[in-house]
Design an enzyme around this catalytic site. Structure first.
Site, PDB file in Angstrom:
ATOM      1  N   ASP A 205       7.931   2.537   4.998  1.00 21.48           N
ATOM      2  CA  ASP A 205       6.631   2.114   5.510  1.00 21.48           C
ATOM      3  C   ASP A 205       6.868   0.854   6.329  1.00 21.48           C
ATOM      4  O   ASP A 205       7.940   0.242   6.259  1.00 21.48           O
ATOM      5  CB  ASP A 205       5.675   1.821   4.334  1.00 21.48           C
ATOM      6  N   SER A 206       5.847   0.449   7.070  1.00 21.43           N
ATOM      7  CA  SER A 206       5.939  -0.799   7.819  1.00 21.43           C
ATOM      8  C   SER A 206       5.977  -1.992   6.868  1.00 21.43           C
ATOM      9  O   SER A 206       6.069  -3.125   7.334  1.00 21.43           O
ATOM     10  CB  SER A 206       4.722  -0.930   8.731  1.00 21.43           C
TER      11      SER A 206
ATOM     12  N   CYS B 100       3.566   6.143   5.589  1.00 21.28           N
ATOM     13  CA  CYS B 100       2.820   5.321   6.545  1.00 21.28           C
ATOM     14  C   CYS B 100       2.052   6.267   7.467  1.00 21.28           C
ATOM     15  O   CYS B 100       2.660   7.117   8.121  1.00 21.28           O
ATOM     16  CB  CYS B 100       3.821   4.485   7.338  1.00 21.28           C
TER      17      CYS B 100
ATOM     18  N   THR C 199       0.516   5.530  10.213  1.00 22.73           N
ATOM     19  CA  THR C 199       0.777   5.209  11.615  1.00 22.73           C
ATOM     20  C   THR C 199       2.090   5.838  12.076  1.00 22.73           C
ATOM     21  O   THR C 199       2.166   6.412  13.170  1.00 22.73           O
ATOM     22  CB  THR C 199       0.835   3.671  11.799  1.00 22.73           C
TER      23      THR C 199
ATOM     24  N   CYS D  25      -4.665   4.295   5.767  1.00 21.14           N
ATOM     25  CA  CYS D  25      -3.495   3.410   5.871  1.00 21.14           C
ATOM     26  C   CYS D  25      -3.025   3.173   4.449  1.00 21.14           C
ATOM     27  O   CYS D  25      -3.838   2.892   3.560  1.00 21.14           O
ATOM     28  CB  CYS D  25      -3.891   2.094   6.534  1.00 21.14           C
ATOM     29  N   THR D  26      -1.718   3.289   4.230  1.00 16.92           N
ATOM     30  CA  THR D  26      -1.220   3.230   2.845  1.00 16.92           C
ATOM     31  C   THR D  26      -1.295   1.823   2.240  1.00 16.92           C
ATOM     32  O   THR D  26      -1.126   1.646   1.040  1.00 16.92           O
ATOM     33  CB  THR D  26       0.231   3.752   2.759  1.00 16.92           C
TER      34      THR D  26
HETATM   35  N1  DGL Z   1       0.942   1.418   5.904  1.00 19.15           N
HETATM   36  C1  DGL Z   1       0.790   1.656   7.310  1.00 19.15           C
HETATM   37  C2  DGL Z   1      -0.100   2.869   7.523  1.00 19.15           C
HETATM   38  O1  DGL Z   1      -0.260   3.676   6.623  1.00 19.15           O
HETATM   39  C3  DGL Z   1       0.347   0.393   7.968  1.00 19.15           C
HETATM   40  C4  DGL Z   1       0.572   0.423   9.422  1.00 19.15           C
HETATM   41  C5  DGL Z   1       0.754  -0.920  10.036  1.00 19.15           C
HETATM   42  O2  DGL Z   1       1.775  -1.542   9.748  1.00 19.15           O
HETATM   43  O3  DGL Z   1      -0.098  -1.296  10.854  1.00 19.15           O
HETATM   44  O4  DGL Z   1      -0.626   3.106   8.574  1.00 19.15           O
END
Ligand code: DGL
Length: 262
Positions: free
Chosen positions: A10-11, A73, A75, A183-184
């Site tokens: 994930d980010s 994630c 995104t 968004c997670t």
């Molecule tokens: N957890 C990411 C998601 O599900 C966050 C994205 C982001 O870093 O903006 O979209």
């Protein structure tokens, strides 16, 4: 191959909300989780940048021997998963905003969706919305700034509450009966979200569905772990470990959290 770990990325720390569901359903699987917090938020980046970061994360997980990758994630899934599936041989599980169940279950005919700009502007999101919400009013809101607050450990602060109110209160004027968390990172804000929208609006996220899909795909590919030993989980972050450790403080079992440059 069966005893190899599942990889997740994930980010940042948000995908741990998915990891927790995966482990609940698949307690004998080992996992490796990458929190690319240094590059968060992905939601403000271009599709090309998100694809490049997703490739980087995938290569690291492959080099650590992962048998399947969960793109934890929204995104990264909505912008990069097609690309990853074409480029690599192993199975990928993605996560998308749960628009379909929300639309099917809605009685008022209006649903709210809180997600990142990167998700809301993606082709995959456009396609899903078009397919499932023909007779439904969808109130879409970019949660700009929320991921940064969560990454900084500011879950339960006045600042986060204020920003959430700005985003969610206008949805109440449309009589929504479901709020989709796209968004997670956002499941970690559920207590504050409930304070703002009340208890009659149902909050939907995709964590459990992703866990079920992960199990199905492992079974189909004959990749389910047959180990009866205690599972082991490795978390890597490229930022400070404190916030990630804090978010894992309710986790029991054998796991390690390490800072690495990636
Ligand atoms: N957890 C990411 C998601 O599900 C966050 C994205 C982001 O870093 O903006 O979209």
């Amino acid at each position: 191959m069966k005893q190899k770990p599942i990889g997740l990325f994930d980010s940042g720390i948000g995908g741990t909300s998915i990891w927790k569901e995966v482990i609940k359903l698949l307690p004998h699987e080992n996992t490796i989780y990458l929190a690319d917090s240094k590059n968060a938020p992905y939601g403000e980046k271009s599709k090309e940048e998100i694809i490049a970061l997703s490739i980087k994360n995938t290569e690291i997980l492959l080099s650590k021997g992962c048998k399947l990758i969960v793109v934890a994630c929204n995104t990264a899934t909505t912008n990069a998963i097609d690309f990853l599936r074409k480029k690599y041989d192993i199975p990928f599980i993605g996560i998308e905003p749960a628009i379909k169940p929300a639309a099917l279950l809605s009685k008022t005919g209006a649903i709210g969706i809180l997600a990142t700009k990167g998700t809301l502007t993606s082709k995959l999101f456009e396609k899903t919305t078009y397919e499932y919400t023909k007779n439904i009013t969808t109130i879409k809101q970019d949660g700009e700034g929320l991921v940064a607050l969560i990454e900084n450990g500011k879950l339960n602060t006045a600042e986060t509450h204020q920003l959430l109110s700005t985003y969610l209160k206008p949805m109440l004027n449309f009589d929504i009966d479901h709020l989709v968390l796209g968004c997670t990172h956002y499941p970690y804000l559920i207590p504050q979200i409930k304070e703002i929208i009340g208890s009659s609006i149902k909050i939907i996220d995709s964590g459990e569905a992703v866990a079920r899909q992960t199990k199905t795909i492992l079974e189909k590919n004959n990749l389910l772990s047959t180990s009866s030993e205690k599972s082991n989980h490795q978390f890597y972050t490229n930022a400070e470990i404190e916030v990630l450790s804090e978010i894992l403080s309710d986790v029991s079992g054998h796991f390690s959290v390490e800072k690495q440059d990636f």
